[in-house]
Design a protein around this motif. Structure first.
Motif, PDB file in Angstrom:
ATOM      1  N   TYR A   1       1.705  32.029 -24.788  1.00  0.00           N
ATOM      2  CA  TYR A   1       3.077  32.390 -24.409  1.00  0.00           C
ATOM      3  C   TYR A   1       4.064  32.315 -25.583  1.00  0.00           C
ATOM      4  O   TYR A   1       5.262  32.568 -25.391  1.00  0.00           O
ATOM      5  N   GLY A   2       3.593  31.989 -26.765  1.00  0.00           N
ATOM      6  CA  GLY A   2       4.487  31.894 -27.907  1.00  0.00           C
ATOM      7  C   GLY A   2       5.479  30.764 -27.787  1.00  0.00           C
ATOM      8  O   GLY A   2       6.671  30.932 -28.082  1.00  0.00           O
ATOM      9  N   LEU A   3       5.010  29.584 -27.387  1.00  0.00           N
ATOM     10  CA  LEU A   3       5.890  28.444 -27.155  1.00  0.00           C
ATOM     11  C   LEU A   3       5.916  27.528 -28.367  1.00  0.00           C
ATOM     12  O   LEU A   3       4.874  27.081 -28.847  1.00  0.00           O
ATOM     13  N   SER A   4       7.097  27.227 -28.867  1.00  0.00           N
ATOM     14  CA  SER A   4       7.234  26.240 -29.938  1.00  0.00           C
ATOM     15  C   SER A   4       8.462  25.353 -29.753  1.00  0.00           C
ATOM     16  O   SER A   4       8.547  24.282 -30.340  1.00  0.00           O
ATOM     17  N   THR A   5       9.418  25.772 -28.918  1.00  0.00           N
ATOM     18  CA  THR A   5      10.641  25.005 -28.676  1.00  0.00           C
ATOM     19  C   THR A   5      10.876  24.858 -27.178  1.00  0.00           C
ATOM     20  O   THR A   5      10.305  25.590 -26.362  1.00  0.00           O
TER      21      THR A   5
ATOM     22  N   SER B   1      13.552  25.706 -25.746  1.00  0.00           N
ATOM     23  CA  SER B   1      14.206  26.948 -25.313  1.00  0.00           C
ATOM     24  C   SER B   1      13.191  27.993 -24.873  1.00  0.00           C
ATOM     25  O   SER B   1      13.490  28.853 -24.028  1.00  0.00           O
ATOM     26  N   ASP B   2      11.972  27.907 -25.422  1.00  0.00           N
ATOM     27  CA  ASP B   2      10.934  28.880 -25.096  1.00  0.00           C
ATOM     28  C   ASP B   2      10.402  28.737 -23.676  1.00  0.00           C
ATOM     29  O   ASP B   2       9.696  29.629 -23.185  1.00  0.00           O
TER      30      ASP B   2
ATOM     31  N   LYS C   1      10.700  31.598 -21.448  1.00  0.00           N
ATOM     32  CA  LYS C   1       9.779  32.724 -21.581  1.00  0.00           C
ATOM     33  C   LYS C   1       8.697  32.714 -20.503  1.00  0.00           C
ATOM     34  O   LYS C   1       8.097  33.746 -20.203  1.00  0.00           O
TER      35      LYS C   1
ATOM     36  N   ARG D   1       6.147  27.594 -14.847  1.00  0.00           N
ATOM     37  CA  ARG D   1       7.074  26.527 -15.242  1.00  0.00           C
ATOM     38  C   ARG D   1       6.782  25.282 -14.407  1.00  0.00           C
ATOM     39  O   ARG D   1       7.598  24.823 -13.604  1.00  0.00           O
TER      40      ARG D   1
ATOM     41  N   TYR E   1      19.082  23.129 -21.075  1.00  0.00           N
ATOM     42  CA  TYR E   1      18.382  24.314 -21.563  1.00  0.00           C
ATOM     43  C   TYR E   1      18.525  25.522 -20.632  1.00  0.00           C
ATOM     44  O   TYR E   1      17.781  26.491 -20.735  1.00  0.00           O
TER      45      TYR E   1
ATOM     46  N   LEU F   1       6.758  20.576 -28.066  1.00  0.00           N
ATOM     47  CA  LEU F   1       7.819  21.572 -28.206  1.00  0.00           C
ATOM     48  C   LEU F   1       9.053  20.949 -28.853  1.00  0.00           C
ATOM     49  O   LEU F   1       9.502  19.877 -28.447  1.00  0.00           O
TER      50      LEU F   1
ATOM     51  N   ASP G   1      15.041  21.940 -29.770  1.00  0.00           N
ATOM     52  CA  ASP G   1      15.880  22.737 -30.658  1.00  0.00           C
ATOM     53  C   ASP G   1      17.370  22.649 -30.343  1.00  0.00           C
ATOM     54  O   ASP G   1      18.212  22.905 -31.208  1.00  0.00           O
TER      55      ASP G   1
END
Length: 348
Positions: free
Chosen positions: A183-187, A189-190, A193, A199, A221, A273, A276
């Motif tokens: 899912y391209g999760l790193s923060t 805030s992600d 997505k 979730r 967030y 995560l 941020d």
């Protein structure tokens, strides 16, 4: 923070001992005084006082240290023990005679030892001092500002804070490495997505109900708790602290509440995560000295300033893992790491 003493910060719970134990001052002080009496008045010998023999490396003998006695204290969790043994080894390499009073149960008893001048050095967490010891209602997310605040306030208590480490053992959310990649999760805030049905969260009850915990974090967030388009209540599961890690790893939930320096993060292949938008308070670790001791031996500050910059979350997770997962002794883990960094040499 932590669940500590549910986290205090290590091994089980916070496995790092950071639990910045969120004890409040109320009845905790009486408990701490009682524990202090047991430790000092009854002559109770400190447990687990073993450390390997070592010679000086970049930590050199201090003039006047020979014959001078220092007492190091620390808490009885994995991270507390590893850091405590580092302090013992550093003081010995500098030529001091060291009394090892690490492995003390709980944050309030170690605080009492320091305030009473019965211990000279401890590694402490900025958030623990600010929230649990000093009784402030909320933490300061900005790390330098949080360190400065505890540094300034503790001077009046006869304690001097040394340079903080990058290590910040605070609350965090983690996902499996596979989920992060998918899912391209790193923060944090992600999280937005993720499809709503992904979730899903595993959290422990204290974090779920804290005024600075899970619900306020979601709001910070932009995620509406209880909303069908945000985070439905059915997506939230409550677990014991240790069970959160395995539940996240096993896919019971997408996101799990963790402590940032817990060794199980690496052992299970989890991605933390990044906070941020800086919601969580800072829990940087730093050496704290009894001020009278530091005045007598100001070189101590420089000795520990060599160590602090190299202690970050990734390093501490690896060290905690060696104890909690691999079964190594905290003293051996501390010694090997310090020798690798050149602070110490092996016994002559």
């Amino acid at each position: 923070m932590h669940a500590f003493e549910s986290n205090e910060p290590a091994g089980a719970g916070r496995t790092n001992g950071r639990n910045p134990a969120r004890l409040r001052r109320s009845g905790a002080l009486a408990i701490a005084v009682a524990a202090l009496s047991l430790l000092s008045g009854c002559g109770l010998a400190p447990a687990a006082s073993y450390v390997p023999e070592a010679g000086p490396g970049t930590i050199r003998p201090v003039e006047g240290a020979s014959g001078s006695q220092l007492t190091v204290t620390g808490r009885n969790n994995t991270e507390g023990l590893i850091l405590g043994k580092m302090a013992v080894l550093a003081a010995k390499a500098a030529g001091f005679e060291v009394s090892d009073m690490t492995n003390v149960p709980g944050s309030q008893p170690t605080r009492s030892l320091m305030l009473a001048g019965k211990a000279d050095i401890i590694w402490e967490y900025t958030g623990t001092a600010w929230l649990s010891f000093m009784g402030h209602p909320s933490g300061i997310p900005e790390q330098d500002a949080q360190w400065q605040a505890v540094h300034d306030e503790d001077l009046a208590n006869g304690l001097s804070w040394g340079a903080k480490a990058p290590l910040n053992n605070t609350y965090a959310l983690a996902v499996t490495n596979e989920t992060a990649a998918k899912y391209g999760l790193s923060t944090l805030s992600d999280i937005a997505k993720l499809p709503v049905d992904q979730r899903t969260f595993c959290v422990e009850p204290e974090f779920n109900s804290r005024p600075d915990g899970f619900g306020p974090m979601l709001k910070h967030y932009g995620l509406d708790r209880g909303s069908a388009t945000g985070v439905p209540e059915g997506n939230i599961g409550l677990y014991d602290v240790g069970a959160v890690y395995s539940a996240t790893d096993n896919g019971v939930c997408t996101l799990g509440e963790v402590f940032a320096t817990d060794g199980r993060i690496d052992a299970l292949g989890l991605t933390v995560l990044t906070d941020d938008k800086k919601f969580f308070p800072a829990y940087n670790v730093a050496p704290v000295f009894y001020s009278k001791t530091l005045a007598a031996h100001p070189e101590l500050e420089g000795i520990f300033a060599q160590i602090s910059p190299l202690l970050d979350d990734t390093t501490m997770r690896g060290l905690n893992l060696k104890v909690d997962v691999d079964g190594q002794e905290p003293a051996d883990v501390a010694f090997e790491w310090m020798k690798e960094q050149g602070f110490l040499t092996g016994a002559p």
